[in-house]
Structure formats: structure tokens, C-alpha cells
Scaffold this motif. Structure first.
Motif, short mmCIF file in Angstrom:
data_model
loop_
_atom_site.label_atom_id
_atom_site.label_comp_id
_atom_site.label_asym_id
_atom_site.label_seq_id
_atom_site.Cartn_x
_atom_site.Cartn_y
_atom_site.Cartn_z
N GLN A 56 0.12 -6.06 6.57
CA GLN A 56 1.03 -6.12 5.43
C GLN A 56 1.36 -4.75 4.85
N GLN A 57 0.69 -3.71 5.32
CA GLN A 57 0.95 -2.37 4.81
C GLN A 57 2.27 -1.79 5.30
N VAL A 58 2.79 -2.35 6.39
CA VAL A 58 4.01 -1.77 6.97
C VAL A 58 5.26 -2.19 6.19
N PHE A 59 5.13 -3.17 5.32
CA PHE A 59 6.32 -3.68 4.64
C PHE A 59 6.82 -2.77 3.53
N SER A 60 5.92 -2.04 2.89
CA SER A 60 6.32 -1.23 1.74
C SER A 60 7.35 -0.15 2.11
N PRO A 61 7.07 0.74 3.09
CA PRO A 61 8.11 1.72 3.46
C PRO A 61 9.35 1.08 4.05
#
Length: 539
Positions: free
Chosen positions: A156-161
């Protein structure tokens, strides 16, 4: 969700419900006995009845008996084993998949919710991802075309950028065609055997989109959740179509709600997704006996039975509980007498014929009629937006005309040329394209003559301003094109260079997405339609 609970509700031990028979017989006998006593009292004179009665009369005298019967009903209900959901599967986290579908059209830049609809949608997505602990999540974006921004992943960390880089500028085609997301959704979930959740974040959909979602979900175990992005209580240039979204959710058996200022909407989405996973679990999982918490109600009744004056206590408790649980007054929805006789489109047609175009546009539900009404009302920006919600040459022709009225001559010419390329015989397209070209040439000639006369003209970036002409070419020096080449060893060994390289990657993500989406549009993969007849994808 409430409807699903009703569908799943049953008793694990239904034979115990036969205990209700003696209870009901006792109630009947007691009622007949009371009626006979009342008949005897009716024979006596009224002044003797009040003297002969001892204690209270009426229903309050038998309140302990009534509470006892209520406790019996609850007790029988408990031992019958009420159940409406199954135990969670130990493999449930692998099945809790969610595909987030985000509207990135121009209407999402409206500011009826601060800072604007698109940014609020992005914030809500990040909040949902923070609250979701399990399952895979995918991301699809759409405007005039639909694209998979992120396949199903547990990272889920890839969604922010990624969300930071998504805006209408990266979309290769204008419009608002949510129907093109359906084939992408089906393709992403074709290898998934368990039911998944589709979360749609938008401010409105057209008729074609509603039909596509309805056809797909009628043969699919997946559920549709719609999180409406907008505020119906705040005036906006492009209205928030919450009634259309509510109808789509109803037609597909899904659920709808508008975004809220707090986290209630986020929790609502996550709970809906989890509940869908639970009720769709493997049939081998046992049902949960949900009657045990009710045993405390029975215990409270019987524990207070032997206490003197318990009647007063129970009356106070019931009274305060009734007051605290009283529903808040609900404001009546806006209602029109004409709604009893005419549909919204029929009312809009009457206004249209009276040349009351602004009122007609606000009344119509059909997208094409709304667009035509806004156009005739002179609200060309709104007309362009609604024309672009239909993927047809006639709608594109209307959008081009609206652009021309906004002095967006270059964009209007490009749209007319697209129509001519698709259908050279389309009425008026070639003539209007030539007209736009002549206007652009005149503006360019005027600009060139002003430049030759050495007049000081202030210039500014176009940005959101209308592009009336093509302008002049800009000379770029060779030094500006020189890029610094970094090796992998330099990046890994130098923290400053590593940070610089990461910033360069992040700054290029928007460009990368724009190029990726453009090539997908050129390949025809971004404008494919769902076919419910043969489950094929048609371009």
C-alpha cells in the motif's frame, strides 16, 4: 448491509421455537381471565368499583408479568440460536480484494468540497488504505479513457506517490466515461475466485456507465460501493449528481454515500468490504451463534424481580432510554407537485420548449439534454463538460462548438479535425474546422505584425486561459538539453546523489503516466466496452 443481514438470518436450533406455544397459550388464558374480571366489574355501580379495587388498575398492575413474558420470549429466542453471518475464514485476508476506480475528469476540480473534489478523493483513498489491514488493492483512473494505474497489490506504500501524480493533465482524452473501466475491472478480477469490492469515487455518471455496471454486476458476485465526491448543499458550476449515483447503487445492489468531513465514510467503506468478504466465505465455515449477548437482558429482568419497587426503576429506565433513542427530526426532501405526473426529463422538456434553458438544464437527467440546454443558455463551460460525458461524434461536435464559444480555438479545431477523421461526411465538421483555422491564422498574423512593430506586449503562460492561437516557437539552447548522467555506483554510494535521483524519478512519474496512458489509448485498450452477451470486450 441491513438487507444482507435479513437475507442471511436464520435459527441454528429452530425446534426450540416450539416453546413459544405454551407461552402464547398462557398469554391467552391470562387475557381471558382478565376479561372475565372486567365483565364482573362492569356489572357493579361505578362508585363501588373504585372502592373494591385494591392497588393499581390497568396494564401497570401486571407489568411484572409482562416483563416476565418478555424475558421468556428473549430466552426462547436465545436458545433457538439466531445467526446471520459465518465465522471468519483463516484465509479471508487473501480474498479481501478491492479495486478503487477514480474519476479524473475536469468536473473533479470543482471546489464545493475543499480543496477540490479530486484532492478530497485522493485523501479518502489514502485513509482507506491506512485502515485496510489485509487484502489486495488495485487502482483504475478514468476520464475520456480508462487506465490501470496500479494492478492488484498488497504493497500500500506505492499508492501515495502515484496518487500525487494523477490529475486531468495525465489523461490523454477528455470526457467522463466510467463504462470503459468495466472491462479493466473484469480483466483484473478474472483470476480471483472470491468476491471482491469495487469502490467508485466520482461526482456523477452517464447513462452508458450505469448500464455497463448494471450488466456486469448482474452476473458477478462482486459488490459496488459508490463514494460520492461532492456536496449537494454547496453551489458548484458543475453540480454534484448524488441522485444519479444513488440510483446506480440501487440498480446494482450496491451501496452509496457521500464523503464526510470525518472518517465515518472511510470506516463505512472498510466495513462494507469486510462484511462482503465474510458473507461470501466458504460454505464449510460454521455460522456464528449471535444470541449469547442477549442473555444479559434476561439476567437484568430476573435479578430485579425480587427487589421491592423494581417497577418504578424499570419505568424510569425505559423512559430515559426511549428519550435518548428517539430519532432526530429528518428534514423533508425537496418535493415538487409536478413529480407526481411528469418525470424529470419531461419537466425539463417543457422548460426547454419555453426557452428557459438554465432551468431546463438543472431539471434534465439525460446527459445529452443537459448539455444542449447549457449550451443554449450560454453556459459553455458546463455544456462542454456534459457533451464530453457521451462518447459519440455528435457529442464531440457539441463540445467543439462550446470550446469555440470560449475562444479555445486550437482545442476546438483539433476536436473538429477528429470528427472529420472519423466521419468526413459529418455535417458541419469540415466547415467549422476550416473556420477555426482561419480565426487562428488571423490571430497569428496580428501577433506577428505587432511583434514586427516592436511593441511591448506582456505575455503570460496559458495555464487555464483559452488558447486562441498556436503562438510562436520557443528556441531552446543546447545547454538546457544537457542531462547529468549518473551511474548506479554513484547513486548507491552517494546519499546526496541518491536523494537527487529519487526526486528526479518522482518528478518524472507524471510524465511517465501521461505517456503510458497515451499509448494505451492509441492501442485501443483504454476505450473498450463490456459486452454482457458473450462476456467479450468490444472496442
Amino acid at each position: 448491509m441491513e438487507f444482507e443481514i435479513i437475507k442471511q438470518f436464520h435459527f441454528l436450533r429452530p425446534l426450540f421455537l416450539w416453546l413459544l406455544v405454551p407461552v402464547l397459550v398462557f398469554i391467552y388464558i391470562n387475557w381471558r381471565s382478565t376479561e372475565k374480571q372486567q365483565d364482573w366489574m362492569n356489572v357493579l355501580p361505578a362508585h363501588l368499583v373504585s372502592v373494591l379495587r385494591v392497588g393499581e388498575s390497568g396494564w401497570s398492575k401486571q407489568l411484572p408479568l409482562k416483563l416476565g413474558l418478555l424475558a421468556c420470549f428473549i430466552f426462547i429466542f436465545i436458545i433457538a440460536g439466531p445467526a446471520w453471518h459465518k465465522q471468519a475464514s483463516p484465509f479471508g485476508e487473501d480474498a479481501a480484494n478491492m479495486i478503487i476506480v477514480v474519476d479524473v475528469s475536469e468536473s473533479m476540480l470543482q471546489k464545493d468540497v475543499a480543496p477540490n473534489r479530486l484532492l478530497r478523493a485522493k485523501q479518502k483513498i489514502l485513509d482507506i488504505l491506512d485502515l485496510r489491514k489485509t487484502g489486495q488493492t488495485g487502482l483504475i483512473v478514468f476520464s475520456g479513457s480508462a487506465h490501470i494505474a496500479m494492478p492488484l497489490t498488497k504493497d500500500q506504500q506505492v499508492f501515495s506517490p502515484l496518487l500525487e501524480s494523477i490529475s486531468p493533465k495525465v489523461m490523454p482524452r477528455e470526457g467522463k466515461f466510467a463504462q470503459y473501466t468495466v472491462p479493466l475491472i473484469e480483466n483484473m478480477l478474472k483470476e480471483i475466485t472470491s468476491p471482491s469490492t469495487i469502490l467508485l469515487l466520482t461526482d456523477g455518471v452517464n447513462e452508458a456507465s450505469s448500464m455497463a455496471f448494471s450488466n456486469y454486476l448482474s452476473n458477478s458476485p462482486n459488490q459496488l460501493l459508490i463514494l460520492g465526491i461532492g456536496n449537494e448543499k454547496v453551489q458548484a458550476d458543475i453540480p454534484y449528481e448524488y441522485q444519479t449515483l444513488k440510483k446506480l447503487a440501487s440498480d446494482t445492489g450496491g451501496a452509496f454515500r457521500s464523503i464526510s468531513a470525518d472518517n465515518d465514510d472511510v470506516e463505512w467503506v472498510v466495513k462494507k468490504a469486510e462484511y462482503n468478504m465474510l458473507i461470501s466465505a466458504d460454505n464449510t465455515m460454521p455460522w456464528v451463534d449471535s444470541g449469547y449477548p442477549l442473555t444479559f437482558l434476561v439476567a437484568l429482568v430476573f435479578l430485579s424481580w425480587f427487589r421491592k419497587g423494581f417497577l418504578v426503576k424499570w419505568c424510569l429506565i425505559i423512559g430515559f432510554t426511549s428519550i435518548s433513542m428517539a430519532p432526530a427530526p429528518v428534514q423533508a426532501a425537496q418535493w415538487n407537485f409536478m413529480d407526481l405526473w411528469l418525470t424529470a426529463d419531461q419537466q425539463g422538456q417543457l422548460l426547454f420548449e419555453k426557452q428557459q434553458y438554465s432551468e431546463a438544464a438543472n431539471t434534465f437527467e439525460t446527459t445529452s439534454w443537459k448539455a444542449a440546454s447549457y449550451y443554449l443558455a450560454g453556459e459553455y463551460d458546463l455544456a462542454q463538460n456534459y457533451f464530453l460525458r457521451e462518447d459519440s461524434l455528435s457529442a464531440k461536435f457539441g463540445a467543439a462548438a462550446a470550446l469555440a464559444h470560449q475562444r479555445e480555438y486550437v482545442a476546438a479545431r483539433a476536436m473538429y479535425q477528429e470528427i472529420v477523421s472519423a466521419d468526413p461526411e459529418f455535417p458541419g465538421a469540415q466547415q467549422n474546422a476550416e473556420l477555426m483555422q482561419s480565426i487562428i491564422d488571423q490571430i497569428d498574423q496580428f501577433s506577428e505584425s505587432q511583434s514586427n512593430n516592436n511593441e511591448d506586449l506582456s505575455s503570460k503562460e496559458l495555464g487555464d486561459e483559452p488558447q486562441t492561437s498556436e503562438g510562436s516557437e520557443t528556441q531552446v539552447s543546447q545547454e538546457q538539453l544537457i542531462e547529468e548522467t549518473l551511474s548506479s555506483e554513484d547513486i548507491m554510494n552517494n546519499e546526496e546523489l541518491s536523494e537527487k535521483w529519487m526526486k528526479r524519478v518522482e518528478s518524472n512519474l507524471e510524465t511517465f503516466l501521461g505517456s503510458k496512458f497515451y499509448y494505451q489509448l492509441e492501442d485501443g485498450n483504454a476505450t473498450m466496452e463490456y459486452s454482457s452477451d458473450d462476456k467479450a470486450l468490444s472496442e
